[in-house]
Scaffold this active site. Structure first.
Site, PDB file in Angstrom:
ATOM      1  N   CYS A 122      40.501  46.775  -7.059  1.00  0.00           N
ATOM      2  CA  CYS A 122      39.151  46.198  -7.154  1.00  0.00           C
ATOM      3  C   CYS A 122      39.128  44.681  -7.126  1.00  0.00           C
ATOM      4  O   CYS A 122      38.163  44.080  -6.679  1.00  0.00           O
ATOM      5  CB  CYS A 122      38.419  46.746  -8.375  1.00  0.00           C
ATOM      6  SG  CYS A 122      39.279  46.456  -9.915  1.00  0.00           S
ATOM      7  N   CYS A 130      38.038  50.344  -6.241  1.00  0.00           N
ATOM      8  CA  CYS A 130      39.436  50.472  -6.650  1.00  0.00           C
ATOM      9  C   CYS A 130      40.306  51.196  -5.617  1.00  0.00           C
ATOM     10  O   CYS A 130      41.326  51.793  -5.978  1.00  0.00           O
ATOM     11  CB  CYS A 130      39.519  51.200  -7.983  1.00  0.00           C
ATOM     12  SG  CYS A 130      38.528  50.410  -9.258  1.00  0.00           S
ATOM     13  N   LYS A 195      40.726  56.166 -18.968  1.00  0.00           N
ATOM     14  CA  LYS A 195      39.921  54.965 -18.767  1.00  0.00           C
ATOM     15  C   LYS A 195      38.487  55.374 -18.463  1.00  0.00           C
ATOM     16  O   LYS A 195      38.235  56.151 -17.547  1.00  0.00           O
ATOM     17  CB  LYS A 195      40.503  54.152 -17.613  1.00  0.00           C
ATOM     18  CG  LYS A 195      39.702  52.911 -17.290  1.00  0.00           C
ATOM     19  CD  LYS A 195      40.422  52.051 -16.272  1.00  0.00           C
ATOM     20  CE  LYS A 195      39.586  50.865 -15.867  1.00  0.00           C
ATOM     21  NZ  LYS A 195      40.258  50.055 -14.839  1.00  0.00           N
ATOM     22  N   ARG A 205      34.772  41.691 -14.839  1.00  0.00           N
ATOM     23  CA  ARG A 205      34.385  41.727 -13.422  1.00  0.00           C
ATOM     24  C   ARG A 205      33.884  40.370 -12.961  1.00  0.00           C
ATOM     25  O   ARG A 205      34.047  40.004 -11.802  1.00  0.00           O
ATOM     26  CB  ARG A 205      33.358  42.840 -13.187  1.00  0.00           C
ATOM     27  CG  ARG A 205      34.043  44.196 -13.338  1.00  0.00           C
ATOM     28  CD  ARG A 205      33.102  45.353 -13.134  1.00  0.00           C
ATOM     29  NE  ARG A 205      33.775  46.585 -13.541  1.00  0.00           N
ATOM     30  CZ  ARG A 205      33.163  47.752 -13.645  1.00  0.00           C
ATOM     31  NH1 ARG A 205      31.881  47.840 -13.367  1.00  0.00           N
ATOM     32  NH2 ARG A 205      33.840  48.817 -14.014  1.00  0.00           N
ATOM     33  N   GLU A 233      43.501  64.422 -18.911  1.00  0.00           N
ATOM     34  CA  GLU A 233      43.975  63.262 -18.138  1.00  0.00           C
ATOM     35  C   GLU A 233      45.349  62.805 -18.645  1.00  0.00           C
ATOM     36  O   GLU A 233      46.237  62.507 -17.850  1.00  0.00           O
ATOM     37  CB  GLU A 233      42.969  62.104 -18.256  1.00  0.00           C
ATOM     38  CG  GLU A 233      41.762  62.218 -17.343  1.00  0.00           C
ATOM     39  CD  GLU A 233      42.113  61.951 -15.874  1.00  0.00           C
ATOM     40  OE1 GLU A 233      43.277  61.644 -15.575  1.00  0.00           O
ATOM     41  OE2 GLU A 233      41.201  62.057 -15.027  1.00  0.00           O
ATOM     42  N   LYS A 248      41.320  53.155 -22.800  1.00  0.00           N
ATOM     43  CA  LYS A 248      40.561  51.940 -22.505  1.00  0.00           C
ATOM     44  C   LYS A 248      39.107  52.282 -22.275  1.00  0.00           C
ATOM     45  O   LYS A 248      38.842  53.219 -21.527  1.00  0.00           O
ATOM     46  CB  LYS A 248      41.161  51.304 -21.253  1.00  0.00           C
ATOM     47  CG  LYS A 248      40.415  50.111 -20.765  1.00  0.00           C
ATOM     48  CD  LYS A 248      41.082  49.597 -19.536  1.00  0.00           C
ATOM     49  CE  LYS A 248      40.212  48.497 -18.978  1.00  0.00           C
ATOM     50  NZ  LYS A 248      40.589  48.138 -17.652  1.00  0.00           N
ATOM     51  N   TYR A 313      42.678  39.956 -25.466  1.00  0.00           N
ATOM     52  CA  TYR A 313      42.505  38.533 -25.158  1.00  0.00           C
ATOM     53  C   TYR A 313      42.629  37.689 -26.423  1.00  0.00           C
ATOM     54  O   TYR A 313      42.677  36.471 -26.350  1.00  0.00           O
ATOM     55  CB  TYR A 313      41.152  38.311 -24.473  1.00  0.00           C
ATOM     56  CG  TYR A 313      41.026  39.151 -23.212  1.00  0.00           C
ATOM     57  CD1 TYR A 313      41.605  38.722 -22.022  1.00  0.00           C
ATOM     58  CD2 TYR A 313      40.390  40.390 -23.225  1.00  0.00           C
ATOM     59  CE1 TYR A 313      41.532  39.506 -20.877  1.00  0.00           C
ATOM     60  CE2 TYR A 313      40.308  41.179 -22.095  1.00  0.00           C
ATOM     61  CZ  TYR A 313      40.885  40.734 -20.922  1.00  0.00           C
ATOM     62  OH  TYR A 313      40.822  41.515 -19.801  1.00  0.00           O
TER      63      TYR A 313
HETATM   64  C1  PBG Z   1      40.836  47.402 -12.880  1.00  0.00           C
HETATM   65  C2  PBG Z   1      40.685  46.928 -14.255  1.00  0.00           C
HETATM   66  C3  PBG Z   1      39.514  46.620 -14.938  1.00  0.00           C
HETATM   67  C4  PBG Z   1      39.897  46.175 -16.205  1.00  0.00           C
HETATM   68  C5  PBG Z   1      41.287  46.216 -16.256  1.00  0.00           C
HETATM   69  N1  PBG Z   1      41.752  46.706 -15.048  1.00  0.00           N
HETATM   70  C6  PBG Z   1      38.107  46.616 -14.500  1.00  0.00           C
HETATM   71  C7  PBG Z   1      37.404  47.820 -14.088  1.00  0.00           C
HETATM   72  O1  PBG Z   1      37.900  48.941 -14.142  1.00  0.00           O
HETATM   73  O2  PBG Z   1      36.275  47.632 -13.650  1.00  0.00           O
HETATM   74  C8  PBG Z   1      38.962  45.745 -17.286  1.00  0.00           C
HETATM   75  C9  PBG Z   1      39.582  44.935 -18.367  1.00  0.00           C
HETATM   76  C10 PBG Z   1      38.617  44.269 -19.272  1.00  0.00           C
HETATM   77  O3  PBG Z   1      37.391  44.515 -19.243  1.00  0.00           O
HETATM   78  O4  PBG Z   1      39.092  43.454 -20.078  1.00  0.00           O
HETATM   79  N2  PBG Z   1      41.739  46.639 -12.158  1.00  0.00           N
END
Ligand code: PBG
Length: 323
Positions: A122, A130, A195, A205, A233, A248, A313
Site C-alpha cells: 500500500c 495492498c 489485522k 496513511r 487466521e 493489530k 511509536y
Molecule cells: C500496511 C500497514 C498499515 C499499518 C502498518 N502496516 C496500514 C494499513 O493497513 O492501512 C498501520 C500502522 C499504524 O497505523 O501505525 N503496510
C-alpha cells in the site's frame, strides 16, 4: 462499624509492597520502534498527524536508530516512502528500493538492533491498495507472487526479520517457501496474523500517503466485530510457518490478544498503532492527560493482556521513562 477481615488494600500500602506484588513488568526489551524512511534528502519531515514522528532520510534514519539502540531498544520496523508509486508497487521489490537501501545502510552502520521490514504494497502503489488490483479487488494469488519477490529482496538487503502486513491468504506460506528457496531459511517471519480493518490507521496513511484511492481494505483486513475468526487466521499462519504472531491494533483488541495468547504458544506481538499514539499526543498537547502516565499505562495493559512484544511509536520515550 463493619470491619472486613479480608483487606486487599494491605498489599497496596507502600511502593515496596506494590512492586513486590506487581504482576506485569514492562521493559525496554518489549518494545519495537516503527520508523518511516523516504528517498528525499531532507533529513526529517514532521508527520503532522503524528507529533514527534518523522519521515527520515536514510542518513538521518541511521542516527535515529543509533539513538534508540543506545536507549536499549532491541528492534525497529521500517516503512518506506518510495520516490515513485505505480500500479504494482515496483519500488518495494527493487533491490535499490527505499527499504532495501535503508536496510543495507542500517546493517552497515548500526549494530545491536534487529531490523524488521514491513512487507506490503500500500505504501508503494499509486492506488494505495495492498496488492495487485483486478476488477476493483486485491487479487490474492497474483499478490502472493509479488510478496515473495519483495520478501526475498528485503532478505538480500540484510533484513533480520520480515513482517507481512497485507492480510493476503497464504502470505506466510508463500513467503516462507520463497525465502527458503533463496537460502534464507534462518530468517524469521513476524506475521500480522490478526489485522483488523481499523480507523485507527488514519494517521499512518497520512504518514506514508497510502490512503486507498477507491474502496477500502475490508475485503482482506478483518471485521472489528470478530474474534473467533482471529483464532482461525492465527492458526493458518502457525501452520504456514510463522515465527511470531501479531494482533493489530492493540488497544481496542486486548480481548483478542488474550485469546490468541491462550491458544498459541508462539511469541505474540501487538501493534499500538498510529491512531492510538496520536490520540494520546493530541490530548496531552491540550493538557488533558499526562502523556507519560497514560502511555505507560496503555503499554502495560497491552502486555498484561498477553503481548510479549509491542510495536509502538512511544518506544523511544518509553525507553527513557523506563530507564
Ligand atoms: C500496511 C500497514 C498499515 C499499518 C502498518 N502496516 C496500514 C494499513 O493497513 O492501512 C498501520 C500502522 C499504524 O497505523 O501505525 N503496510
Amino acid at each position: 462499624m463493619f470491619r472486613p477481615k479480608i483487606r486487599p488494600r494491605r498489599l497496596r500500602g507502600s511502593s515496596e509492597i506494590r512492586r513486590m506484588v506487581r504482576e506485569t513488568q514492562l521493559s525496554v526489551d518489549d518494545l519495537i520502534h516503527p520508523f518511516f524512511v523516504t528517498h528525499e534528502d531532507k533529513p526529517k519531515t514532521p508527520i503532522q498527524s503524528m507529533p514527534g514522528q518523522y519521515q527520515f532520510s536514510v542518513e538521518e534514519l541511521i542516527r535515529e536508530v543509533q539513538s534508540v539502540q543506545a536507549l536499549g531498544v532491541l528492534g525497529v520496523i521500517l516503512f518506506g516512502i518510495p520516490a515513485v508509486k505505480d500500479a504494482v508497487g515496483s519500488d518495494s521489490c527493487d533491490d535499490n528500493g527505499i527499504i532495501q537501501t535503508a536496510v543495507r545502510a542500517l546493517k552497515q552502520n548500526v549494530s545491536g538492533i534487529s531490523v524488521i521490514t514491513d512487507v506490503c504494497f500500500c505504501e508503494y502503489t499509486d492506488h494505495g491498495h495492498c496488492g495487485v488490483i483486478k476488477d476493483n479487488y486485491v487479487d490474492n494469488d497474483a499478490t502472493l507472487e509479488l510478496l515473495q519477490k519483495q520478501a526475498v529482496s528485503h532478505a538480500k538487503a540484510g533484513a533480520d526479520m520480515i513482517a507481512p502486513s497485507g492480510m493476503i491468504d497464504g502470505m506466510v506460506g508463500a513467503m516462507r517457501a520463497a525465502l527458503d528457496a533463496a537460502g534464507f531459511d534462518k530468517l524469521p517471519i513476524m506475521s500480522y496474523a490478526v489485522k483488523y480493518a481499523s480507523a485507527f490507521y488514519g494517521p499512518f496513511r497520512d504518514a506514508v500517503d497510502s490512503t486507498p484511492q477507491f474502496g477500502d481494505r475490508r475485503t482482506h483486513q478483518m471485521d472489528p466485530a470478530n474474534s473467533r475468526e482471529a483464532l482461525r487466521e492465527a492458526e493458518l499462519d502457525v501452520r504456514e510457518g510463522a515465527d511470531f504472531l501479531m494482533v493489530k491494533p492493540a488497544l481496542s483488541y486486548l480481548d483478542v490478544i488474550e485469546r490468541i495468547k491462550a491458544r498459541f504458544d508462539l511469541p505474540l506481538a501487538a501493534y499500538n498503532v498510529s491512531g492510538e499514539y496520536s490520540m494520546v499526543k493530541a490530548a496531552a498537547e491540550r493538557g488533558w492527560i499526562d502523556e507519560q502516565k497514560v502511555a505507560l499505562e496503555i503499554l502495560t495493559s497491552i502486555k498484561r493482556a498477553g503481548a510479549d512484544l509491542i510495536l509502538t511509536y512511544h518506544a523511544k520515550d518509553a525507553a527513557k521513562w523506563l530507564a
